[in-house]
Design a protein around this motif. Structure first.
Motif, PDB file in Angstrom:
ATOM      1  N   ARG A 159       2.097  10.579  -9.440  1.00 32.87           N
ATOM      2  CA  ARG A 159       1.238  10.945 -10.564  1.00 32.87           C
ATOM      3  C   ARG A 159       0.526  12.270 -10.317  1.00 32.87           C
ATOM      4  N   ALA A 160       0.341  12.636  -9.045  1.00 36.35           N
ATOM      5  CA  ALA A 160      -0.286  13.917  -8.710  1.00 36.35           C
ATOM      6  C   ALA A 160       0.693  15.078  -8.762  1.00 36.35           C
ATOM      7  N   ASN A 214       0.822  -1.214   0.000  1.00 41.45           N
ATOM      8  CA  ASN A 214       0.000   0.000   0.000  1.00 41.45           C
ATOM      9  C   ASN A 214       0.856   1.265   0.000  1.00 41.45           C
ATOM     10  N   LEU A 215       1.987   1.240   0.708  1.00 41.14           N
ATOM     11  CA  LEU A 215       2.887   2.394   0.709  1.00 41.14           C
ATOM     12  C   LEU A 215       3.422   2.666  -0.688  1.00 41.14           C
ATOM     13  N   LEU A 216       3.804   1.599  -1.400  1.00 42.50           N
ATOM     14  CA  LEU A 216       4.289   1.780  -2.774  1.00 42.50           C
ATOM     15  C   LEU A 216       3.186   2.332  -3.675  1.00 42.50           C
ATOM     16  N   ALA A 217       1.963   1.803  -3.500  1.00 43.42           N
ATOM     17  CA  ALA A 217       0.845   2.313  -4.303  1.00 43.42           C
ATOM     18  C   ALA A 217       0.550   3.767  -3.964  1.00 43.42           C
ATOM     19  N   PHE A 218       0.613   4.120  -2.691  1.00 43.00           N
ATOM     20  CA  PHE A 218       0.389   5.509  -2.286  1.00 43.00           C
ATOM     21  C   PHE A 218       1.469   6.427  -2.850  1.00 43.00           C
ATOM     22  N   GLY A 219       2.725   5.958  -2.864  1.00 45.49           N
ATOM     23  CA  GLY A 219       3.795   6.751  -3.459  1.00 45.49           C
ATOM     24  C   GLY A 219       3.573   6.983  -4.940  1.00 45.49           C
ATOM     25  N   ARG A 220       3.050   5.968  -5.649  1.00 46.81           N
ATOM     26  CA  ARG A 220       2.757   6.152  -7.066  1.00 46.81           C
ATOM     27  C   ARG A 220       1.645   7.172  -7.284  1.00 46.81           C
ATOM     28  N   VAL A 221       0.649   7.171  -6.404  1.00 44.00           N
ATOM     29  CA  VAL A 221      -0.424   8.167  -6.499  1.00 44.00           C
ATOM     30  C   VAL A 221       0.133   9.571  -6.319  1.00 44.00           C
ATOM     31  N   LEU A 222       0.968   9.763  -5.309  1.00 47.41           N
ATOM     32  CA  LEU A 222       1.558  11.087  -5.080  1.00 47.41           C
ATOM     33  C   LEU A 222       2.416  11.516  -6.260  1.00 47.41           C
ATOM     34  N   ALA A 236     -15.775  20.039 -10.539  1.00 47.56           N
ATOM     35  CA  ALA A 236     -16.151  20.930  -9.445  1.00 47.56           C
ATOM     36  C   ALA A 236     -15.232  20.814  -8.244  1.00 47.56           C
ATOM     37  N   LEU A 237     -14.302  19.857  -8.256  1.00 46.00           N
ATOM     38  CA  LEU A 237     -13.400  19.685  -7.123  1.00 46.00           C
ATOM     39  C   LEU A 237     -12.342  20.770  -7.099  1.00 46.00           C
ATOM     40  N   PRO A 238     -11.745  21.068  -5.932  1.00 43.94           N
ATOM     41  CA  PRO A 238     -10.586  21.950  -5.888  1.00 43.94           C
ATOM     42  C   PRO A 238      -9.435  21.364  -6.699  1.00 43.94           C
ATOM     43  N   ALA A 239      -8.447  22.244  -7.044  1.00 40.49           N
ATOM     44  CA  ALA A 239      -7.364  21.809  -7.928  1.00 40.49           C
ATOM     45  C   ALA A 239      -6.599  20.625  -7.344  1.00 40.49           C
ATOM     46  N   ALA A 240      -6.267  20.680  -6.035  1.00 39.24           N
ATOM     47  CA  ALA A 240      -5.502  19.591  -5.423  1.00 39.24           C
ATOM     48  C   ALA A 240      -6.289  18.286  -5.440  1.00 39.24           C
ATOM     49  N   ALA A 241      -7.565  18.343  -5.069  1.00 37.19           N
ATOM     50  CA  ALA A 241      -8.386  17.134  -5.056  1.00 37.19           C
ATOM     51  C   ALA A 241      -8.587  16.593  -6.464  1.00 37.19           C
ATOM     52  N   ARG A 242      -8.685  17.485  -7.447  1.00 40.52           N
ATOM     53  CA  ARG A 242      -8.870  17.029  -8.822  1.00 40.52           C
ATOM     54  C   ARG A 242      -7.631  16.290  -9.318  1.00 40.52           C
ATOM     55  N   ARG A 243      -6.437  16.807  -8.990  1.00 40.03           N
ATOM     56  CA  ARG A 243      -5.207  16.126  -9.402  1.00 40.03           C
ATOM     57  C   ARG A 243      -5.101  14.754  -8.745  1.00 40.03           C
ATOM     58  N   VAL A 244      -5.448  14.684  -7.478  1.00 33.29           N
ATOM     59  CA  VAL A 244      -5.370  13.400  -6.781  1.00 33.29           C
ATOM     60  C   VAL A 244      -6.389  12.426  -7.350  1.00 33.29           C
ATOM     61  N   ALA A 284      -3.231  17.804 -12.863  1.00 30.38           N
ATOM     62  CA  ALA A 284      -1.912  17.157 -12.841  1.00 30.38           C
ATOM     63  C   ALA A 284      -1.462  16.772 -14.241  1.00 30.38           C
ATOM     64  N   GLU A 285      -2.378  16.255 -15.051  1.00 25.95           N
ATOM     65  CA  GLU A 285      -2.024  15.873 -16.422  1.00 25.95           C
ATOM     66  C   GLU A 285      -1.669  17.092 -17.255  1.00 25.95           C
TER      67      GLU A 285
END
Length: 385
Positions: free
Chosen positions: A17-18, A7-15, A90-98, A141-142
């Motif tokens: 990509r964000a 899960n830590l590795l998956a969480f790191g990949r999410v961060l 409609a999400l904030p920029a940070a939430a949209r990237r995540v 993020a993209e």
């Protein structure tokens, strides 16, 4: 591999990509930190991950959004990230990237049995044109990743300026008497031809002064990519950032790998996303660096919104001295993106009389316009009155 490590590795990949610079070192540090705390304490768990995986204060918002979305259901770490009752736009920029970076996030597909719709794209704006006009602060993020790729392609060939040196040139405009006499000695003193020379020209030094205070943090993050691209494209580039103090990051930005360069900047930068003291920063630059880097018709790019925390104390005098020390002082201000912009802040009023140009910098088109302006051989600028 344990479920927590996976899960830590998956969480790191999410961060990653964000848009956060998270690699294996951060994942290993997080695993080590979690071994010293009770995993049932959610607040300690969040604090341990933030301390080991985040290096900049402006990344806290993205991290918090990713933590809340990723770790809200430990049994299903790959679930869809976006809230069910709120559209992604409609999400904030940070939430949209995540949300876009979460595993399993996919664009909505056409329901079964429904015919595929064909849209007429005539007289519409292409994706590239939209990206060029989109404000850096509103990018996902993209889109930020695409903007960084475009910035890396920018070339900044400053118009060359004459120097004091000369080089041999058979068609040069000036006669080289010393070279002519040296050549005549080989012929017994007879002058067979006149040697000629031409003045050497080279691009002037470029000095970048970027504000990284709280009001500029969103733009400074992408403009650092512009500074990195320029520093690796040409010689004699000197890069500085300032908030409450001035920091020379020229050596850190010379690394070809942008992530390595920004990691080095993060380690030497003490005041990212903090207060702003533009006057003190410019005064320190004038005192310590002006004579070293502002020779031979240097061009200075001052990137700031002009909002000085210190009430613009000493800013006018420092800006006046800086403008007298360089050939061109160009102020890049993201606030100019607003149609109703008025120079009401004390810092803006103190800076304006001493700059040669006041330009907007908030999207790719503004950066391309800046490159075109600097590449052209414009008129010789006089000191501001």
């Amino acid at each position: 591999m344990s479920a927590l490590a996976s899960n830590l590795l998956a969480f790191g990949r999410v961060l990653r990509r964000a848009g956060l610079p998270v690699g294996p070192a951060e994942a290993l540090g997080a695993a080590e930190a979690l071994s010293h705390i009770p995993l049932s304490d959610r607040a300690a768990f969040r604090a341990a991950l933030r301390a080991t995986m985040v290096h900049r204060r402006d990344h806290f918002e993205v991290f918090d959004s990713a933590f809340d979305l990723f770790w809200r259901d430990p049994d299903r770490p790959t679930r869809q990230a976006g809230p069910d009752d709120q559209p992604l736009a409609a999400l904030p920029a940070a939430a949209r990237r995540v949300s876009e970076a979460m595993p399993g996030a996919r664009p909505p597909s056409t329901p079964a049995g429904e015919p595929e719709r064909r849209e007429d794209s005539a007289l519409t704006v292409s994706d590239n044109e939209r990206l060029n006009r989109l404000d850096f602060e509103a990018m996902t993020a993209e889109e930020l990743a695409a903007a960084r790729r475009e910035i890396r392609r920018l070339v900044l060939p400053l118009a060359e300026r004459p120097t004091r040196r000369f080089r041999p040139d058979s068609r040069g405009p000036r006669a080289d008497l010393r070279a002519t006499l040296r050549a005549s000695m080989r012929l017994g003193g007879e002058i067979a031809s006149i040697s000629r020379r031409r003045r050497v020209t080279r691009p002037p030094p470029l000095v970048l002064l970027c504000d990284v205070s709280g009001s500029m943090a969103r733009y400074a993050q992408i403009l650092l990519h512009f500074m990195h691209a320029v520093a690796n494209d040409r010689a004699r580039v000197h890069s500085f950032v300032f908030g409450t103090r001035l920091t020379n990051i020229s050596r850190a930005l010379r690394n070809r790998d942008p992530e390595v360069a920004f990691q080095a900047v993060a380690h030497i930068l003490p005041d990212w996303s903090g207060g702003t003291r533009i006057g003190e920063a410019l005064e320190r630059f004038n005192h310590l660096w002006a004579r070293r880097v502002l020779g031979q018709g240097a061009v200075v790019l001052l990137i700031t919104d002009g909002l000085d925390r210190g009430g613009a104390e000493g800013l006018s005098e420092a800006a006046e001295r800086l403008s007298h020390s360089c050939r061109r002082l160009i102020w890049l201000n993201p606030l100019l993106r607003f149609a109703g912009f008025q120079p009401r802040a004390a810092g803006i009023r103190a800076l304006l009389p001493h700059v040669h140009e006041h330009r907007q910098v908030h999207n790719l088109n503004s950066l391309r316009a800046l490159v075109a302006t600097l590449s052209a051989d414009g008129p010789s600028y006089r000191r501001p009155a």
